[in-house]
Design a protein around this motif. Structure first.
Motif, short mmCIF file in Angstrom:
data_model
loop_
_atom_site.label_atom_id
_atom_site.label_comp_id
_atom_site.label_asym_id
_atom_site.label_seq_id
_atom_site.Cartn_x
_atom_site.Cartn_y
_atom_site.Cartn_z
N ALA A 71 23.69 -11.19 -38.33
CA ALA A 71 24.60 -11.99 -37.50
C ALA A 71 23.94 -12.44 -36.22
O ALA A 71 24.35 -13.45 -35.62
CB ALA A 71 25.87 -11.19 -37.20
N MET A 72 22.93 -11.73 -35.76
CA MET A 72 22.27 -12.06 -34.50
C MET A 72 21.27 -13.20 -34.64
O MET A 72 20.88 -13.83 -33.65
CB MET A 72 21.53 -10.83 -33.95
CG MET A 72 22.45 -9.71 -33.51
SD MET A 72 21.50 -8.21 -33.15
CE MET A 72 20.39 -8.82 -31.87
N TYR A 107 24.20 -15.12 -29.60
CA TYR A 107 24.49 -13.92 -30.39
C TYR A 107 23.74 -12.71 -29.86
O TYR A 107 23.24 -11.88 -30.60
CB TYR A 107 24.19 -14.18 -31.87
CG TYR A 107 25.19 -15.15 -32.46
CD1 TYR A 107 26.40 -14.70 -32.97
CD2 TYR A 107 24.94 -16.52 -32.47
CE1 TYR A 107 27.34 -15.59 -33.47
CE2 TYR A 107 25.87 -17.41 -32.97
CZ TYR A 107 27.07 -16.94 -33.47
OH TYR A 107 28.00 -17.81 -33.97
N PRO A 164 24.16 -9.27 -28.48
CA PRO A 164 25.29 -8.35 -28.54
C PRO A 164 25.73 -7.81 -27.19
O PRO A 164 26.87 -7.35 -27.06
CB PRO A 164 24.76 -7.22 -29.44
CG PRO A 164 23.28 -7.31 -29.35
CD PRO A 164 22.98 -8.77 -29.18
N ASN A 190 27.78 -11.04 -25.98
CA ASN A 190 28.81 -11.54 -26.88
C ASN A 190 29.00 -10.58 -28.06
O ASN A 190 28.87 -10.97 -29.22
CB ASN A 190 28.45 -12.93 -27.39
CG ASN A 190 28.33 -13.95 -26.29
OD1 ASN A 190 29.29 -14.22 -25.58
ND2 ASN A 190 27.14 -14.51 -26.12
N LYS A 199 31.58 -11.66 -30.69
CA LYS A 199 31.14 -12.76 -31.55
C LYS A 199 30.19 -12.25 -32.64
O LYS A 199 30.28 -12.67 -33.81
CB LYS A 199 30.44 -13.83 -30.71
CG LYS A 199 30.00 -15.05 -31.51
CD LYS A 199 29.19 -16.02 -30.68
CE LYS A 199 30.05 -16.72 -29.65
NZ LYS A 199 29.30 -17.80 -28.95
N VAL A 200 29.29 -11.35 -32.28
CA VAL A 200 28.35 -10.79 -33.27
C VAL A 200 29.11 -9.99 -34.32
O VAL A 200 28.84 -10.10 -35.52
CB VAL A 200 27.29 -9.91 -32.58
CG1 VAL A 200 26.38 -9.28 -33.62
CG2 VAL A 200 26.46 -10.73 -31.59
N ARG A 245 31.01 -12.34 -36.67
CA ARG A 245 30.09 -13.00 -37.60
C ARG A 245 29.60 -12.02 -38.66
O ARG A 245 29.49 -12.36 -39.84
CB ARG A 245 28.91 -13.60 -36.84
CG ARG A 245 27.94 -14.38 -37.72
CD ARG A 245 26.86 -15.06 -36.86
NE ARG A 245 25.81 -15.62 -37.68
CZ ARG A 245 25.84 -16.82 -38.26
NH1 ARG A 245 26.91 -17.59 -38.09
NH2 ARG A 245 24.84 -17.25 -38.99
N SER A 246 29.34 -10.77 -38.25
CA SER A 246 28.90 -9.78 -39.22
C SER A 246 29.98 -9.50 -40.26
O SER A 246 29.69 -9.25 -41.43
CB SER A 246 28.49 -8.48 -38.52
OG SER A 246 29.60 -7.80 -37.98
N GLU A 293 19.21 -21.93 -30.03
CA GLU A 293 20.43 -21.76 -30.79
C GLU A 293 21.60 -22.47 -30.14
O GLU A 293 21.65 -22.66 -28.95
CB GLU A 293 20.77 -20.27 -30.94
CG GLU A 293 21.00 -19.56 -29.63
CD GLU A 293 19.73 -18.95 -29.10
OE1 GLU A 293 19.82 -18.25 -28.08
OE2 GLU A 293 18.66 -19.18 -29.66
N GLU A 343 27.83 -22.07 -31.04
CA GLU A 343 28.61 -21.68 -32.21
C GLU A 343 27.84 -22.07 -33.46
O GLU A 343 27.98 -23.17 -33.98
CB GLU A 343 29.98 -22.37 -32.21
CG GLU A 343 30.89 -21.93 -31.08
CD GLU A 343 31.37 -20.50 -31.26
OE1 GLU A 343 31.26 -19.96 -32.38
OE2 GLU A 343 31.85 -19.92 -30.29
#
Length: 322
Positions: A197-198, A206, A208, A211, A214-215, A218-219, A287, A290
């Motif tokens: 996810a990172m 991403y 951790p 955020n 968010k990580v 996503r995971s 990156e 989003e």
């Protein structure tokens, strides 16, 4: 200046640029040596202040993790999140490029990339991060060559050993030790999904420590994809969702590592004091805020093959991965 002269100048410039591209392609490095799993090579990687450091790719790196030691869940987490057609394309995903262009036009931004795992591996091993047509052409050529010479399993092994996961943390072997205090071979499905996810942006989007929510979200989406593809059983999926990634106390480690880099590189505080920790001056942040999850394809016809949950993801087109 007449139109004829302008056309002549334009044609001349185009010819010169084509010659420049041709010469640069001629001197591209060979990928043949990558076939040898005992091979070691030195590349340059950047710390979070934009300074370059030597980095060993191969068994001489103490964090090197061979393909046999990488959990299948780790491989599938990355494939499903980053390059769903990894086992179907030959280095370049034309469908992904079309979808990315359509998405960016709709969003009126460059929020979505189309680089395959093979392209990212070629860039990380051989090329700079400059955004130019010349570099992109080199990346495409090297990706095609890698697909011709290497098995999918070898490409994935190289990719997972050079991806950035933290401040001077490159490769899942180092990432597993840094975040979870264990070798990559011992990672749980939840931890595999967490690291995958990172990947769109461990420095900012991403990261951790900035955020975490968010990580984690996503995971969880990656875990859902792994369940959908049969990588995880129902019980394994529920158990993974019940876990919370234990990274408590690691913010201190990040802060300490940044301070060590500052001392080592004698960075001027007058230049960097007002900058965010992970967006230093002169360092591009590639990156997007989003990054879409599995942006390229939907539907069963585009899913990578799944033959054996307990073994390495299969290699298509008759290639045998030793």
């Amino acid at each position: 200046m007449t139109m004829k002269k302008l056309m002549g100048i334009g044609i001349g410039a185009a010819v010169l640029y084509a010659v420049y591209i041709g010469v640069s392609l001629f001197f591209l490095p060979s990928v043949d040596s990558l076939k040898d799993r005992k091979m070691n090579m030195t590349i340059r990687v950047r710390d979070w202040k934009g300074n370059f450091h030597p980095f060993t790719v191969g068994p001489k790196n103490r964090y090197w993790t061979s393909s046999a030691s990488i959990p299948p869940e780790m491989k599938w987490a990355v494939i499903l999140a980053e390059d769903a057609r990894f086992y179907k394309h030959e280095g370049i995903d034309v469908n992904a490029i079309k979808n990315a262009i359509r998405y960016d036009l709709e969003k009126k931004s460059f929020a979505r990339g189309a680089s395959t795992i093979t392209q990212q591996t070629a860039k990380n091993l051989f090329l700079s991060r400059e955004k130019s047509l010349n570099r992109k052409i080199k990346e495409v050529i090297l990706a095609y060559r890698m697909e011709e010479k290497l098995t999918k399993g070898r490409i994935l092994e190289l990719y997972l050993n050079v991806v950035e996961l933290g401040p001077m943390v490159y490769g899942i072997g180092h990432g597993a030790r840094y975040y979870f205090g264990k070798p990559a071979s011992a990672l749980t499905p939840r931890e595999c999904a967490f690291l995958a996810a990172m990947l769109p942006g461990p420095r900012v989007a991403y990261n951790p420590y900035r955020n975490m929510g968010k990580v984690v979200r996503r995971s969880e989406m990656i875990l859902k994809l792994m369940r959908r593809k049969g990588v995880l059983s129902v019980g394994e999926y529920r158990a993974a969702l019940g876990q919370s990634p234990n990274i408590s106390g690691l913010q201190r480690k990040v802060d300490e590592s940044i301070k060590k880099e500052e001392v080592f590189n004698n960075i001027s505080s007058a230049v960097t004091d007002d900058l965010p920790l992970d967006a230093p001056a002169g360092v591009e942040e590639p990156e997007s805020p989003e990054a879409p999850l599995v942006p390229r394809d939907t539907g069963p016809e585009n899913e990578p093959p799944l033959e054996n949950r307990n073994g390495e993801p299969p290699v298509e087109q008759g290639a045998v991965d030793p």
